[in-house]
Scaffold this active site. Structure first.
Site, PDB file in Angstrom:
ATOM      1  N   GLU A  43       0.868  -1.186   0.000  1.00 50.86           N
ATOM      2  CA  GLU A  43       0.000   0.000   0.000  1.00 50.86           C
ATOM      3  C   GLU A  43       0.900   1.230   0.000  1.00 50.86           C
ATOM      4  O   GLU A  43       1.795   1.345   0.842  1.00 50.86           O
ATOM      5  CB  GLU A  43      -0.900   0.046   1.233  1.00 50.86           C
ATOM      6  CG  GLU A  43      -1.858   1.239   1.172  1.00 50.86           C
ATOM      7  CD  GLU A  43      -2.622   1.519   2.470  1.00 50.86           C
ATOM      8  OE1 GLU A  43      -3.652   2.204   2.396  1.00 50.86           O
ATOM      9  OE2 GLU A  43      -2.168   1.074   3.559  1.00 50.86           O
ATOM     10  N   GLU A  68       5.000   4.667   3.568  1.00 45.86           N
ATOM     11  CA  GLU A  68       4.566   6.022   3.955  1.00 45.86           C
ATOM     12  C   GLU A  68       5.809   6.902   3.993  1.00 45.86           C
ATOM     13  O   GLU A  68       6.847   6.480   4.522  1.00 45.86           O
ATOM     14  CB  GLU A  68       3.864   5.960   5.321  1.00 45.86           C
ATOM     15  CG  GLU A  68       3.586   7.288   5.977  1.00 45.86           C
ATOM     16  CD  GLU A  68       2.784   8.262   5.106  1.00 45.86           C
ATOM     17  OE1 GLU A  68       1.708   7.892   4.607  1.00 45.86           O
ATOM     18  OE2 GLU A  68       3.262   9.404   4.927  1.00 45.86           O
ATOM     19  N   ASP A  98       9.760   7.669   0.108  1.00 45.34           N
ATOM     20  CA  ASP A  98       8.920   8.258  -0.937  1.00 45.34           C
ATOM     21  C   ASP A  98       8.745   7.198  -2.030  1.00 45.34           C
ATOM     22  O   ASP A  98       9.735   6.598  -2.465  1.00 45.34           O
ATOM     23  CB  ASP A  98       9.618   9.511  -1.506  1.00 45.34           C
ATOM     24  CG  ASP A  98       8.702  10.285  -2.436  1.00 45.34           C
ATOM     25  OD1 ASP A  98       8.063   9.651  -3.305  1.00 45.34           O
ATOM     26  OD2 ASP A  98       8.625  11.508  -2.297  1.00 45.34           O
ATOM     27  N   ASP A 120      -2.874  11.835  -2.239  1.00 44.30           N
ATOM     28  CA  ASP A 120      -2.904  13.301  -2.325  1.00 44.30           C
ATOM     29  C   ASP A 120      -3.257  13.724  -3.752  1.00 44.30           C
ATOM     30  O   ASP A 120      -2.684  13.202  -4.714  1.00 44.30           O
ATOM     31  CB  ASP A 120      -1.529  13.867  -1.940  1.00 44.30           C
ATOM     32  CG  ASP A 120      -1.176  13.540  -0.488  1.00 44.30           C
ATOM     33  OD1 ASP A 120      -2.105  13.347   0.319  1.00 44.30           O
ATOM     34  OD2 ASP A 120       0.027  13.476  -0.160  1.00 44.30           O
ATOM     35  N   GLU A 196      -8.850   5.377   7.062  1.00 43.36           N
ATOM     36  CA  GLU A 196      -9.208   6.510   7.919  1.00 43.36           C
ATOM     37  C   GLU A 196      -9.921   7.595   7.100  1.00 43.36           C
ATOM     38  O   GLU A 196     -10.957   8.125   7.505  1.00 43.36           O
ATOM     39  CB  GLU A 196      -7.958   7.118   8.580  1.00 43.36           C
ATOM     40  CG  GLU A 196      -7.431   6.346   9.779  1.00 43.36           C
ATOM     41  CD  GLU A 196      -6.417   5.263   9.425  1.00 43.36           C
ATOM     42  OE1 GLU A 196      -6.147   5.045   8.216  1.00 43.36           O
ATOM     43  OE2 GLU A 196      -5.882   4.627  10.367  1.00 43.36           O
ATOM     44  N   TYR A 197      -9.372   7.910   5.928  1.00 41.15           N
ATOM     45  CA  TYR A 197      -9.980   8.964   5.093  1.00 41.15           C
ATOM     46  C   TYR A 197     -11.335   8.532   4.560  1.00 41.15           C
ATOM     47  O   TYR A 197     -12.262   9.335   4.449  1.00 41.15           O
ATOM     48  CB  TYR A 197      -9.038   9.334   3.937  1.00 41.15           C
ATOM     49  CG  TYR A 197      -8.068  10.434   4.274  1.00 41.15           C
ATOM     50  CD1 TYR A 197      -7.123  10.269   5.290  1.00 41.15           C
ATOM     51  CD2 TYR A 197      -8.080  11.646   3.599  1.00 41.15           C
ATOM     52  CE1 TYR A 197      -6.233  11.270   5.617  1.00 41.15           C
ATOM     53  CE2 TYR A 197      -7.189  12.661   3.914  1.00 41.15           C
ATOM     54  CZ  TYR A 197      -6.269  12.466   4.929  1.00 41.15           C
ATOM     55  OH  TYR A 197      -5.386  13.466   5.249  1.00 41.15           O
TER      56      TYR A 197
END
Ligand code: SAM
Length: 216
Positions: A43, A68, A98, A120, A196-197
């Site tokens: 992920e 992450e 990254d 994002d 979560e989002y």
């Protein structure tokens, strides 16, 4: 994601055995990391870890790597792992990099599936190459994802979703399935694990988009 720098984050991640410290050293060796030959799913943009930890719990026959880029965010995922609900999981690891560096960390064909959740949006056109579903990123994924490996992407941002549908086509990948309203699509929502989002935006009434694409 609003970011608050947490000074103890780096140290906590360094000390935790669920975090792979020099992930580039594991390129081509992820089977050894997990000690078995199970498929590896990753992920990108794991955030606070709810999705990948629940996914790992529900799928013990698959190995999961959460990527992450911010240590202060990954700290939250590691703290979640440490709770009674997840601390015994053997099939999950985290790395703090990254995703532009993904080819340094995974070898050709080493990854079977990629999850992108609420990535994002980078709304300015001049930043389009930074979007995790841009052709530039799809080309990076091709270097690590098995042929016919899948990418699953969820977002509430319909502009980003439409852009992603176009990029999938432009990259020559196959669109297996998509919906503009995941939570009302019985087939695609089956077994869905909320992030979560996803929880936050769907509770406000925002429909969730999802696509599944297959690597050429
Ligand atoms: N996936 C989580 C969810 O759905 O709740 C978090 C979504 S948040 C909007 C996006 C996350 O992706 C952030 O934590 C951000 O730091 C991470 N991220 C964005 N670009 C990244 C990149 N190039 N490499 C690694 N992580 C990235």
């Amino acid at each position: 994601m609003r970011l608050r720098n947490i000074p103890r984050a780096e140290g906590t991640l360094q000390a935790h055995n669920i975090v792979i410290k020099r992930p580039e050293d594991q390129k081509g060796c992820w089977r050894q990391v997990f000690g078995n030959k199970q498929p590896v799913h990753i992920e990108i943009g794991t955030g606070k870890g709810r999705f990948i930890l629940n996914k790992a719990k529900a799928n013990p026959d698959i190995n999961f790597v959460g990527i992450e880029r911010y240590s202060s965010v990954l700290l939250r995922a590691v703290e979640k792992y440490d709770t009674d609900e997840f601390k015994d999981l053997q099939n999950v690891r985290f790395i703090c990099i990254d995703a532009r560096r993904i080819e340094e960390v995974f070898a050709k064909d080493e990854v079977e599936r990629i999850y992108l959740n609420f990535s994002d949006p980078w709304p300015k056109a001049r930043h389009a190459k930074r979007r995790l579903t841009s052709v530039e990123f799809l080309e990076r994924y091709e270097k690590v994802l098995k042929p016919y490996g899948k990418l699953e992407f969820k977002t509430d941002n319909t502009e980003l979703f439409k852009f992603s549908l176009e990029q999938i086509k432009e990259a020559g990948w196959t669109l297996q399935n998509f919906t503009y309203d995941l939570h009302h699509n019985e087939e695609m929502n089956q077994g869905n694990i909320m992030t979560e989002y996803e929880e936050k935006f769907s509770s406000k009434g925002n429909p969730i988009n999802k696509l599944i694409a297959v690597r050429k």
